[in-house]
Design an enzyme around this catalytic site. Structure first.
Site, PDB file in Angstrom:
ATOM      1  N   SER A 100       0.837  -1.198   0.000  1.00 12.49           N
ATOM      2  CA  SER A 100       0.000   0.000   0.000  1.00 12.49           C
ATOM      3  C   SER A 100       0.880   1.259   0.000  1.00 12.49           C
ATOM      4  O   SER A 100       1.654   1.454  -0.930  1.00 12.49           O
ATOM      5  CB  SER A 100      -0.964  -0.091   1.199  1.00 12.49           C
ATOM      6  N   ASP A 150     -10.097  -3.756  -5.500  1.00 12.86           N
ATOM      7  CA  ASP A 150      -9.452  -2.815  -4.574  1.00 12.86           C
ATOM      8  C   ASP A 150     -10.179  -1.468  -4.634  1.00 12.86           C
ATOM      9  O   ASP A 150     -10.199  -0.827  -5.686  1.00 12.86           O
ATOM     10  CB  ASP A 150      -7.980  -2.650  -4.980  1.00 12.86           C
ATOM     11  N   HIS A 181      -8.121  -4.601  -1.182  1.00  7.48           N
ATOM     12  CA  HIS A 181      -6.842  -3.957  -0.876  1.00  7.48           C
ATOM     13  C   HIS A 181      -6.000  -4.786   0.096  1.00  7.48           C
ATOM     14  O   HIS A 181      -4.782  -4.654   0.140  1.00  7.48           O
ATOM     15  CB  HIS A 181      -7.107  -2.559  -0.290  1.00  7.48           C
TER      16      HIS A 181
HETATM   17  C1  MLT Z   1      -1.373   6.015  -0.164  1.00  6.38           C
HETATM   18  O1  MLT Z   1      -1.761   6.996   0.438  1.00  6.38           O
HETATM   19  O2  MLT Z   1      -0.175   5.751  -0.353  1.00  6.38           O
HETATM   20  C2  MLT Z   1      -2.421   5.103  -0.721  1.00  6.38           C
HETATM   21  O3  MLT Z   1      -3.662   5.737  -0.669  1.00  6.38           O
HETATM   22  C3  MLT Z   1      -2.425   3.808   0.000  1.00  6.38           C
HETATM   23  C4  MLT Z   1      -2.727   3.985   1.458  1.00  6.38           C
HETATM   24  O4  MLT Z   1      -1.821   4.243   2.233  1.00  6.38           O
HETATM   25  O5  MLT Z   1      -3.907   3.855   1.850  1.00  6.38           O
END
Ligand code: MLT
Length: 199
Positions: A100, A150, A181
């Site tokens: 992520s 996701d 996700h």
């Molecule tokens: C981010 O902010 O890098 C993406 O939205 C993934 C997350 O951290 O939720």
């Protein structure tokens, strides 16, 4: 950066750079790292940005809207941390394993400081920069695992990232799993198999 380091005990395995998701920390991905790369050294920094008390690797303005100046600055800071840790611990260039937000900073590292990484496993990544510089990634291999359902990462955004990395010369394997996700056992098995094939 605050971090954990676990020495490796299998010579020839590249070290893993573990990069957690929003709200994680340096301890989060150690079990995942151990299970996908048994015997590898593990280097696991904590993201230096706080969002409502949750550690991250760069600032965002809203969900999926990144502060790109901060992405660039934090990628430089992380690359400098990696170089310093390599000399402290005597490490080869690491393969990133990021989830992520951690996958997104790993993608930024590949685009901005390609020498920092030997390759990367990107779990649920997004394109981190609208207009990245031209990187030279030939010889580097990247595994991308996305989720078809996701809610955070649009399918075409992940495909655009794969295209960017490929255009820069990386060998990209991009698999879209029938999931959201969160990580699944399939992610673990695919990451482990891919890492074993890189040696
Ligand atoms: C981010 O902010 O890098 C993406 O939205 C993934 C997350 O951290 O939720």
């Amino acid at each position: 950066l605050i971090h954990r380091f676990e020495p490796g005990f299998e010579a020839g395995r590249p070290p893993l750079l573990l990069l957690h998701g929003t709200g994680g920390d340096e301890a989060d991905l150690l079990p995942l790292g151990r299970s996908v790369a048994p015997g590898a050294a593990l280097l696991s920094p904590r993201g230096a940005v706080l969002e409502n008390g949750m550690p991250r690797f760069f600032r965002r303005l809203a969900d999926g809207v990144f502060d790109e100046a901060d992405v660039r600055a934090r990628a430089q800071e992380l690359a400098d941390f990696i170089a310093a840790a390599r000399s402290t611990y005597g490490l080869a260039a690491p393969v990133a394993l990021g989830f992520s937000n951690g996958a997104n900073i790993a993608a930024a590292l590949l685009l901005l400081r390609p020498e920092a990484l030997a390759g990367a496993v990107l779990l649920r990544p997004m394109r981190p920069l609208a207009d990245p510089p031209e990187a030279e990634l030939s010889g580097k291999a990247v595994l991308m695992l996305s989720g078809a359902a996701d809610p955070i990462v649009p399918a075409q955004n992940a495909r655009a990232l794969a295209g960017l990395l490929e255009a820069a010369g990386a060998r990209v394997e991009h698999t879209v799993l029938p999931t959201g996700h969160g990580l699944t056992q399939t992610d673990v098995a695919l990451a482990k198999g891919w890492l074993a094939r890189q040696e």
